[in-house]
Design a protein around this motif. Sequence first.
Motif, short mmCIF file in Angstrom:
data_model
loop_
_atom_site.label_atom_id
_atom_site.label_comp_id
_atom_site.label_asym_id
_atom_site.label_seq_id
_atom_site.Cartn_x
_atom_site.Cartn_y
_atom_site.Cartn_z
N THR A 128 -12.45 1.20 2.36
CA THR A 128 -11.23 1.09 3.17
C THR A 128 -11.37 2.02 4.38
O THR A 128 -12.36 2.74 4.50
N ASN A 185 1.35 4.43 -3.55
CA ASN A 185 -0.02 4.30 -3.08
C ASN A 185 -0.28 5.05 -1.77
O ASN A 185 -1.44 5.40 -1.48
N LYS A 195 -4.19 14.66 -6.85
CA LYS A 195 -4.45 13.47 -7.67
C LYS A 195 -4.43 13.79 -9.17
O LYS A 195 -4.09 12.93 -9.98
N TYR A 213 -6.80 17.52 -2.24
CA TYR A 213 -6.65 16.13 -2.70
C TYR A 213 -6.86 16.02 -4.21
O TYR A 213 -6.11 15.32 -4.90
N ILE A 230 -13.74 3.13 -2.88
CA ILE A 230 -13.34 1.78 -2.48
C ILE A 230 -13.51 1.69 -0.96
O ILE A 230 -13.11 2.62 -0.23
N ASP A 287 5.61 1.85 4.83
CA ASP A 287 4.53 2.59 5.48
C ASP A 287 5.12 3.24 6.74
O ASP A 287 6.24 2.92 7.15
N ASP A 295 8.70 7.29 5.76
CA ASP A 295 7.79 8.41 5.51
C ASP A 295 8.06 8.88 4.09
O ASP A 295 9.13 9.44 3.80
N ARG A 330 -2.21 -1.29 5.14
CA ARG A 330 -3.64 -1.61 5.13
C ARG A 330 -4.25 -1.22 3.78
O ARG A 330 -3.56 -0.78 2.88
N LEU A 339 -5.78 -0.37 0.28
CA LEU A 339 -5.39 -0.70 -1.09
C LEU A 339 -3.95 -1.19 -1.16
O LEU A 339 -3.64 -2.12 -1.92
P1 NAP Z 1 -5.72 4.04 3.88
O1 NAP Z 1 -6.51 2.86 4.26
O2 NAP Z 1 -5.85 5.30 4.69
O3 NAP Z 1 -4.17 3.61 3.81
C1 NAP Z 1 -3.19 4.54 3.47
C2 NAP Z 1 -1.88 4.08 4.05
O4 NAP Z 1 -0.86 5.05 3.67
C3 NAP Z 1 -1.89 4.04 5.58
O5 NAP Z 1 -1.34 2.83 6.05
C4 NAP Z 1 -1.02 5.23 5.97
O6 NAP Z 1 -0.30 5.05 7.18
C5 NAP Z 1 -0.05 5.29 4.81
N1 NAP Z 1 0.63 6.58 4.79
C6 NAP Z 1 0.08 7.80 4.99
N2 NAP Z 1 1.02 8.74 4.96
C7 NAP Z 1 2.20 8.12 4.73
C8 NAP Z 1 3.54 8.56 4.60
N3 NAP Z 1 3.87 9.87 4.69
N4 NAP Z 1 4.51 7.65 4.38
C9 NAP Z 1 4.20 6.33 4.30
N5 NAP Z 1 2.96 5.85 4.41
C10 NAP Z 1 1.95 6.74 4.64
O7 NAP Z 1 -6.04 4.49 2.37
P2 NAP Z 1 -6.54 3.62 1.10
O8 NAP Z 1 -7.99 3.81 0.99
O9 NAP Z 1 -5.93 2.30 1.11
O10 NAP Z 1 -5.88 4.51 -0.07
C11 NAP Z 1 -4.65 4.16 -0.70
C12 NAP Z 1 -4.41 5.14 -1.86
O11 NAP Z 1 -5.53 5.07 -2.76
C13 NAP Z 1 -4.28 6.58 -1.45
O12 NAP Z 1 -3.32 7.23 -2.26
C14 NAP Z 1 -5.65 7.14 -1.73
O13 NAP Z 1 -5.61 8.53 -1.94
C15 NAP Z 1 -6.03 6.38 -2.97
N6 NAP Z 1 -7.47 6.28 -3.24
C16 NAP Z 1 -8.31 5.67 -2.36
C17 NAP Z 1 -9.66 5.58 -2.67
C18 NAP Z 1 -10.66 4.92 -1.75
O14 NAP Z 1 -11.87 5.01 -2.04
N7 NAP Z 1 -10.26 4.26 -0.69
C19 NAP Z 1 -10.15 6.12 -3.87
C20 NAP Z 1 -9.27 6.73 -4.74
C21 NAP Z 1 -7.92 6.79 -4.42
P3 NAP Z 1 -0.85 5.71 8.56
O15 NAP Z 1 -1.99 4.89 8.96
O16 NAP Z 1 0.32 5.60 9.48
O17 NAP Z 1 -1.21 7.13 8.20
#
Ligand code: NAP
Length: 252
Positions: free
Chosen positions: A188, A89, A157, A153, A186, A36, A62, A15, A17
């Motif tokens: 999400t 990611n 990061k 976090y 972002i 994932d 994982d 899902r 990003l």
């Molecule tokens: P998200 O919607 O929560 O998606 C993260 C995905 O990573 C989920 O599908 C999750 O699966 C998976 N995941 C978590 N732990 C895992 C593991 N141990 N092994 C494999 N997959 C795993 O987050 P997002 O907003 O897309 O963020 C993606 C990345 O961008 C992250 O690194 C986040 O820190 C970074 N980021 C996001 C933002 C923002 O504003 N959204 C800003 C800066 C940086 P489960 O659902 O099963 O846990």
Amino acid sequence: MTGRARTAIVTGAARGLGRAIALELSGRGERLALFDLDLEGLAETEWLIRESGGEAARFQVDVSDESSVGAGVEEAAERLGPPLILVNNAGVLRDDLLFKMPVEGWDTIMDVHLRGAFLMSREAQRFMVDHRWGRIVNISSTSALGNAGQANYSAAKAGIQGFTKTLALELGRFGITANAVAPGFIATDMTRSVADRLGIGFDELVEREAAATAVGRVGAPADVANAVAFFASEESGFVSGQVLYVAGGPRG
Ligand code: NAP
């Protein structure tokens, strides 16, 4: 287009990003290995890619688990060909103020973000070294600059940025670049969970964040995917060890 399809692994591709990045790389002609924990979300990403004429396969991995990463990368290489692009990611949040942050919340963040990026990169780099070509893109965050409630976090990061620069130095002579994309806010599921924690509606949080952003809006997953695709491209081979803030303003 890169001219010929390469295998690109995107972690956290179920899902948010990760899905947007996978779709963008697929649109640019790459074959996608989708990693994932969430198989259902992965199936949807895979379907979206196939629907648009791309090639993809899903792997339940994982990223914080050494044997899971080893098996997943090996299987992806067998089924799709050697992974020459890796996007680290996958991520989670365990926000808390320092004085009440449980050790598990600290450890989980380090395990998924830092240990995960380390294990995935170590496993994938051997294919890139063999081919004398590779692209590693790590997802950092503006939180690397500090953010109240995110001691764990933001440390992870910021760590991702140091990790990226070291990979650039070690792997450059093999034709491998390593760069980081540091997104701002972002929209999400992850930022939805932030609104829940703050006890406000998501729309209210988005409005607040947009007002604090130079371009007057929050980011969309496609904004990040575009930056990742740049670093993953053939043409960016002379850009390595960089951190690109994708934050609608000068947050880096
Ligand atoms: P998200 O919607 O929560 O998606 C993260 C995905 O990573 C989920 O599908 C999750 O699966 C998976 N995941 C978590 N732990 C895992 C593991 N141990 N092994 C494999 N997959 C795993 O987050 P997002 O907003 O897309 O963020 C993606 C990345 O961008 C992250 O690194 C986040 O820190 C970074 N980021 C996001 C933002 C923002 O504003 N959204 C800003 C800066 C940086 P489960 O659902 O099963 O846990």
